[in-house]
Design a protein around this motif. Structure first.
Motif, short mmCIF file in Angstrom:
data_model
loop_
_atom_site.label_atom_id
_atom_site.label_comp_id
_atom_site.label_asym_id
_atom_site.label_seq_id
_atom_site.Cartn_x
_atom_site.Cartn_y
_atom_site.Cartn_z
N UNK A 126 41.95 29.77 44.63
CA UNK A 126 42.19 28.51 45.35
C UNK A 126 41.92 28.64 46.85
N UNK A 127 41.37 29.78 47.24
CA UNK A 127 41.04 29.97 48.66
C UNK A 127 39.95 28.98 49.08
N UNK A 128 39.92 28.69 50.37
CA UNK A 128 38.87 27.80 50.91
C UNK A 128 37.66 28.60 51.37
N UNK A 129 37.74 29.92 51.25
CA UNK A 129 36.62 30.77 51.67
C UNK A 129 35.83 31.21 50.44
N UNK A 130 34.55 30.83 50.34
CA UNK A 130 33.75 31.18 49.16
C UNK A 130 33.67 32.69 48.91
N UNK A 137 40.57 34.17 31.39
CA UNK A 137 39.57 33.16 31.04
C UNK A 137 40.06 31.76 31.35
N UNK A 138 41.34 31.50 31.07
CA UNK A 138 41.90 30.17 31.35
C UNK A 138 41.88 29.87 32.84
N UNK A 139 42.14 30.87 33.65
CA UNK A 139 42.14 30.67 35.10
C UNK A 139 40.75 30.28 35.59
N UNK A 140 39.73 30.95 35.04
CA UNK A 140 38.35 30.63 35.43
C UNK A 140 37.97 29.24 34.95
N UNK A 141 38.33 28.90 33.73
CA UNK A 141 38.02 27.57 33.19
C UNK A 141 38.65 26.48 34.05
N UNK A 142 39.91 26.69 34.42
CA UNK A 142 40.63 25.69 35.21
C UNK A 142 39.97 25.46 36.56
N UNK A 155 36.76 23.49 36.39
CA UNK A 155 36.95 22.05 36.16
C UNK A 155 37.39 21.32 37.42
N UNK A 156 38.07 22.03 38.31
CA UNK A 156 38.67 21.34 39.46
C UNK A 156 37.93 21.57 40.77
#
Length: 246
Positions: free
Chosen positions: A193-197, A216-221, A224-225
């Motif tokens: 969720x960082x703003x730095x790529x 995997x769920x964290x990456x999917x989420x 999506x957002x």
């Protein structure tokens, strides 16, 4: 023969003899009440040896303590664990860590083994070495030691994850990705969720390398957002890893 005998009284030989005798006492001790004093003496000896730069003898002491700490049936098991924790937090270990980048390869390997045997508590003295933006020899060696500690060290990386500096968070994500255990997932998730790529890219790469449904769920989420540059950073990291699961 006299010169040879006199050499046996040299400082190096006396240190080696002290280590041998105290380790023998530790191995022979059967009285639980005497164990704390004995292990404390060993920890103090290890600190003195560290200050003297005798990493080989420190390694012997720490190996003996770690062996006893791992043997729950040993009368000195608990005291040995406490001695290792005390040593890990000592000024001697901290000062040795500060000189890590100046050690030769043999000394660095020995100090690394000492830290690993002391346990996760020793990782805390290494965190300042990895909290830098520019790659250095000290940072590389410290990172290698921390990664070698495995899953138990993950909790100790919290200060890096919470750092306000992007490069410290990136380095934390790299370490967590190299450790690659499910325990690292809760620490990598907030970095997504960082703003730095640059931070997000490393966090995504780390999660992609962890074989766990939560990763995997964290990456999917986040896919999506997220949008824009952050989303591109995540996609680039996933594609670059060439993981079949992606």
């Amino acid at each position: 023969e006299t010169p040879t005998w006199i050499l046996t009284l040299g400082q190096e030989n006396i240190r080696r003899l002290s280590v041998t005798l105290l380790i023998d006492l530790l191995n022979l001790e059967r009285d639980r009440s005497r164990a704390p004093d004995l292990t404390a003496d060993l920890a103090t000896l290890a600190e003195d040896l560290l200050m003297a730069g005798d990493y080989e003898q420190v390694q012997r002491v720490v190996t003996a303590l770690a062996t006893r700490a791992a043997d729950q049936s040993a009368v000195a098991a608990r005291a040995s664990r406490q001695a290792l924790d005390r040593l890990a937090a000592s000024t001697a270990v901290r000062e040795a860590a500060e000189a890590l980048g100046e050690m030769d390869d043999r000394e660095a390997d020995q100090f690394g083994e000492i830290c690993i045997l002391c346990g996760p508590a020793a990782a805390e003295v290494l965190l300042p070495l990895v909290a830098v933006e520019t790659p250095t020899r000290a940072r590389g060696l410290a990172s290698r030691i921390i990664v070698a500690m495995g899953a138990p060290v993950v909790d100790r990386l919290g200060p890096l994850v919470k750092s306000p500096h992007w490069y410290v968070q990136r380095n934390a994500a790299e370490l967590l990705g190299r450790i690659a255990t499910r325990e690292a997932v809760p620490f990598l998730q907030p970095l997504l969720r960082s703003t730095d790529p640059r931070v997000v890219r490393e966090a995504a790469r780390g999660l992609a390398g962890i074989d766990d449904p939560a990763a995997a769920r964290a990456v999917h989420m986040v896919l999506r957002t997220s949008a824009g540059e952050i989303r591109r950073a995540i996609v680039d990291a996933l594609v670059a890893g060439r993981d079949p699961r992606v």
